[in-house]
Design a protein around this motif. Structure first.
Motif, PDB file in Angstrom:
ATOM      1  N   GLY A  12       0.718  -1.216   0.007  1.00  0.00           N
ATOM      2  CA  GLY A  12      -0.040  -0.077   0.211  1.00  0.00           C
ATOM      3  C   GLY A  12       0.782   0.995  -0.015  1.00  0.00           C
ATOM      4  O   GLY A  12       0.403   2.297  -0.034  1.00  0.00           O
ATOM      5  N   VAL A  13       1.937   1.118   0.090  1.00  0.00           N
ATOM      6  CA  VAL A  13       2.935   2.230   0.223  1.00  0.00           C
ATOM      7  C   VAL A  13       3.777   2.141  -1.165  1.00  0.00           C
ATOM      8  O   VAL A  13       4.690   1.337  -1.506  1.00  0.00           O
ATOM      9  CB  VAL A  13       3.995   2.502   1.190  1.00  0.00           C
ATOM     10  N   GLY A  14       3.718   3.139  -2.037  1.00  0.00           N
ATOM     11  CA  GLY A  14       4.290   3.741  -3.385  1.00  0.00           C
ATOM     12  C   GLY A  14       5.446   4.741  -2.954  1.00  0.00           C
ATOM     13  O   GLY A  14       5.592   5.281  -2.126  1.00  0.00           O
ATOM     14  N   ARG A  15       6.183   4.868  -3.955  1.00  0.00           N
ATOM     15  CA  ARG A  15       7.166   6.168  -3.781  1.00  0.00           C
ATOM     16  C   ARG A  15       6.396   7.560  -3.769  1.00  0.00           C
ATOM     17  O   ARG A  15       7.116   8.072  -2.934  1.00  0.00           O
ATOM     18  CB  ARG A  15       7.905   6.334  -5.145  1.00  0.00           C
ATOM     19  N   TRP A  16       5.232   7.835  -4.259  1.00  0.00           N
ATOM     20  CA  TRP A  16       4.842   9.123  -3.958  1.00  0.00           C
ATOM     21  C   TRP A  16       4.393   9.070  -2.344  1.00  0.00           C
ATOM     22  O   TRP A  16       4.623  10.212  -1.763  1.00  0.00           O
ATOM     23  CB  TRP A  16       3.288   9.233  -4.692  1.00  0.00           C
ATOM     24  N   THR A  17       3.808   8.105  -1.444  1.00  0.00           N
ATOM     25  CA  THR A  17       3.493   8.104  -0.552  1.00  0.00           C
ATOM     26  C   THR A  17       4.849   8.305   0.383  1.00  0.00           C
ATOM     27  O   THR A  17       4.626   8.931   1.491  1.00  0.00           O
ATOM     28  CB  THR A  17       2.686   6.759   0.182  1.00  0.00           C
ATOM     29  N   ALA A  18       5.803   7.639   0.095  1.00  0.00           N
ATOM     30  CA  ALA A  18       7.077   7.855   0.896  1.00  0.00           C
ATOM     31  C   ALA A  18       7.802   9.183   0.629  1.00  0.00           C
ATOM     32  O   ALA A  18       8.192   9.825   1.633  1.00  0.00           O
ATOM     33  CB  ALA A  18       8.285   6.619   0.388  1.00  0.00           C
ATOM     34  N   GLU A  19       7.609   9.782  -0.399  1.00  0.00           N
ATOM     35  CA  GLU A  19       8.002  11.111  -0.478  1.00  0.00           C
ATOM     36  C   GLU A  19       7.275  12.121   0.327  1.00  0.00           C
ATOM     37  O   GLU A  19       7.764  13.043   0.820  1.00  0.00           O
ATOM     38  CB  GLU A  19       8.052  11.583  -1.981  1.00  0.00           C
ATOM     39  N   CYS A  20       6.048  11.839   0.303  1.00  0.00           N
ATOM     40  CA  CYS A  20       5.076  12.663   1.321  1.00  0.00           C
ATOM     41  C   CYS A  20       5.469  12.699   2.626  1.00  0.00           C
ATOM     42  O   CYS A  20       5.498  13.565   3.533  1.00  0.00           O
ATOM     43  CB  CYS A  20       3.616  12.444   1.065  1.00  0.00           C
ATOM     44  N   LEU A  21       5.724  11.330   3.060  1.00  0.00           N
ATOM     45  CA  LEU A  21       6.376  11.125   4.304  1.00  0.00           C
ATOM     46  C   LEU A  21       7.557  11.858   4.859  1.00  0.00           C
ATOM     47  O   LEU A  21       7.590  12.473   5.790  1.00  0.00           O
ATOM     48  CB  LEU A  21       6.413   9.635   4.802  1.00  0.00           C
ATOM     49  N   LEU A  22       8.334  11.866   3.854  1.00  0.00           N
ATOM     50  CA  LEU A  22       9.750  12.619   3.860  1.00  0.00           C
ATOM     51  C   LEU A  22       9.349  14.141   3.937  1.00  0.00           C
ATOM     52  O   LEU A  22      10.238  14.627   4.691  1.00  0.00           O
ATOM     53  CB  LEU A  22      10.597  12.156   2.835  1.00  0.00           C
ATOM     54  N   LEU A  23       8.609  14.502   3.412  1.00  0.00           N
ATOM     55  CA  LEU A  23       8.342  16.087   3.290  1.00  0.00           C
ATOM     56  C   LEU A  23       7.443  16.540   4.379  1.00  0.00           C
ATOM     57  O   LEU A  23       7.833  17.132   4.966  1.00  0.00           O
ATOM     58  CB  LEU A  23       7.499  16.287   1.849  1.00  0.00           C
ATOM     59  N   PHE A  24       6.348  15.852   4.433  1.00  0.00           N
ATOM     60  CA  PHE A  24       5.369  16.425   5.511  1.00  0.00           C
ATOM     61  C   PHE A  24       5.022  15.629   6.809  1.00  0.00           C
ATOM     62  O   PHE A  24       4.636  15.957   7.655  1.00  0.00           O
ATOM     63  CB  PHE A  24       3.746  16.156   4.954  1.00  0.00           C
ATOM     64  N   GLY A  25       6.226  14.706   7.054  1.00  0.00           N
ATOM     65  CA  GLY A  25       6.276  14.032   8.103  1.00  0.00           C
ATOM     66  C   GLY A  25       7.727  14.308   8.765  1.00  0.00           C
ATOM     67  O   GLY A  25       7.810  14.463  10.088  1.00  0.00           O
ATOM     68  N   MET A  26       8.796  14.378   8.073  1.00  0.00           N
ATOM     69  CA  MET A  26      10.100  14.671   8.316  1.00  0.00           C
ATOM     70  C   MET A  26      10.642  16.048   8.111  1.00  0.00           C
ATOM     71  O   MET A  26      11.773  16.565   8.594  1.00  0.00           O
ATOM     72  CB  MET A  26      11.049  13.522   7.879  1.00  0.00           C
ATOM     73  N   GLY A  27      10.018  16.697   7.143  1.00  0.00           N
ATOM     74  CA  GLY A  27      10.532  17.953   6.849  1.00  0.00           C
ATOM     75  C   GLY A  27      11.843  17.685   5.967  1.00  0.00           C
ATOM     76  O   GLY A  27      12.787  18.588   6.323  1.00  0.00           O
ATOM     77  N   ARG A  28      12.320  16.813   5.280  1.00  0.00           N
ATOM     78  CA  ARG A  28      13.474  16.817   4.866  1.00  0.00           C
ATOM     79  C   ARG A  28      13.769  17.769   3.744  1.00  0.00           C
ATOM     80  O   ARG A  28      12.881  18.182   2.762  1.00  0.00           O
ATOM     81  CB  ARG A  28      13.706  15.244   4.035  1.00  0.00           C
ATOM     82  N   PRO A  29      14.701  18.428   3.842  1.00  0.00           N
ATOM     83  CA  PRO A  29      14.851  19.636   2.866  1.00  0.00           C
ATOM     84  C   PRO A  29      15.363  19.580   1.362  1.00  0.00           C
ATOM     85  O   PRO A  29      15.069  20.443   0.437  1.00  0.00           O
ATOM     86  CB  PRO A  29      16.115  20.436   3.437  1.00  0.00           C
TER      87      PRO A  29
END
Length: 294
Positions: free
Chosen positions: A223-240
């Motif tokens: 259920g987790v693809g690249r888009w979902t992973a990128e959203c977590l990195l952006l809006f969960g972790m704030g990776r710059p």
């Protein structure tokens, strides 16, 4: 009432940073008299918290007694969630060299990411939002909160508390299907919650991992693809320095910014994005925001 004052690294625009909360995060935040209210888990309990702005500082209000441990937890959460320690001055200097993007960036000076309080909340909301319009995704998120979460009394209303993994893990797939989740999405949400409860998935432990390793671990989940992973990195972790080059919204924003007669390809975006490192996440965020017309 407990009042906390937190100084951000300037330039910082609370108005620009919180504008999206009022429009797109209504399941989590309530706007009342200049403050955004939501519940946060502080140590062992959920607490209603108000976040506002006064004299260049973030104001945090809690209308109940807090222990010293809870105060320290709250400080750390708000600083992380509202990106108070992110210095965007180098980003603005760098974007001056990008004539197509400079006006977009300058008109949003002080805009920061607002992160979800936990990676679990971010991941579940992102999974629910996959391939759905914003309105229906918000409806499903609200239904999950009402079905599995709890509420905290606050003045004349009760504020919702996003459910914990254990609360969602106790659900059956049919519980979510009755709320208009399709079967597969119900399985994704509940199975990931159960995996966390069973100790097979440590989301919070991913915070120290590099971007690619986080992505590799996440996309191995059903259920987790690249888009979902990128959203977590952006809006969960704030990776710059993340560049979701395949994102349709980003490509549409670049088409408009560059005055193109076609949508740029993923390889175009990656090539242009080389000049935005190490701030590709913020360049992407500002371009997304440009589509809103603000």
């Amino acid at each position: 009432m407990y009042v906390l004052q937190l100084e951000p690294v300037h330039p910082y625009s609370f108005a620009a940073t919180t504008r999206r909360l009022a429009h797109f995060e209504k399941t989590a935040y309530r706007f009342r008299e200049g403050f955004f209210y939501r519940t946060l888990h502080l140590k062992e309990r959920p607490v209603a918290v108000g976040i506002g702005w006064d004299g260049g500082q973030i104001l945090v209000q809690v209308e109940e007694e807090l222990s010293e441990a809870e105060v320290q937890c709250l400080k750390g959460m708000i600083r992380r969630m509202f990106s108070l320690d992110v210095d965007l001055a180098p980003f603005y200097e760098q974007m001056k060299k990008e004539p197509r993007l400079a006006p977009i960036v300058e008109s949003r000076r002080g805009l920061h990411f607002v992160l979800d309080p936990t990676l679990y909340e971010c991941l579940i909301k992102t999974i629910i939002s996959q391939q759905l319009n914003l309105a229906f995704a918000a409806t499903l998120i609200q239904r999950l909160i009402e079905r599995a979460g709890s509420k905290v009394p606050f003045r004349e209303e009760a504020l919702p508390v996003f459910p914990t993994p254990s609360q969602v893990a106790r659900l059956e797939y049919e519980d979510l299907q009755r709320l208009q989740f399709n079967r597969r999405k119900a399985e994704y949400v509940i199975d990931i919650s159960r995996k966390i409860v069973d100790g097979g998935l440590d989301l919070e432990g991913m915070k120290t991992l590099p971007d690619q390793l986080v992505t590799d671990q996440l996309v191995s989940l059903r259920g987790v693809g690249r888009w979902t992973a990128e959203c977590l990195l952006l809006f969960g972790m704030g990776r710059p320095d993340l560049l979701p080059a395949a994102d349709i919204g980003l490509r549409n924003a670049l088409k408009k910014a560059y005055g193109l007669d076609r949508q740029p390809t993923e390889s175009d975006v990656r090539r242009w994005g080389e000049n935005w490192t190490p701030w590709r996440s913020y360049a992407t965020f500002y371009l997304w925001d440009s589509l809103s017309g603000a």
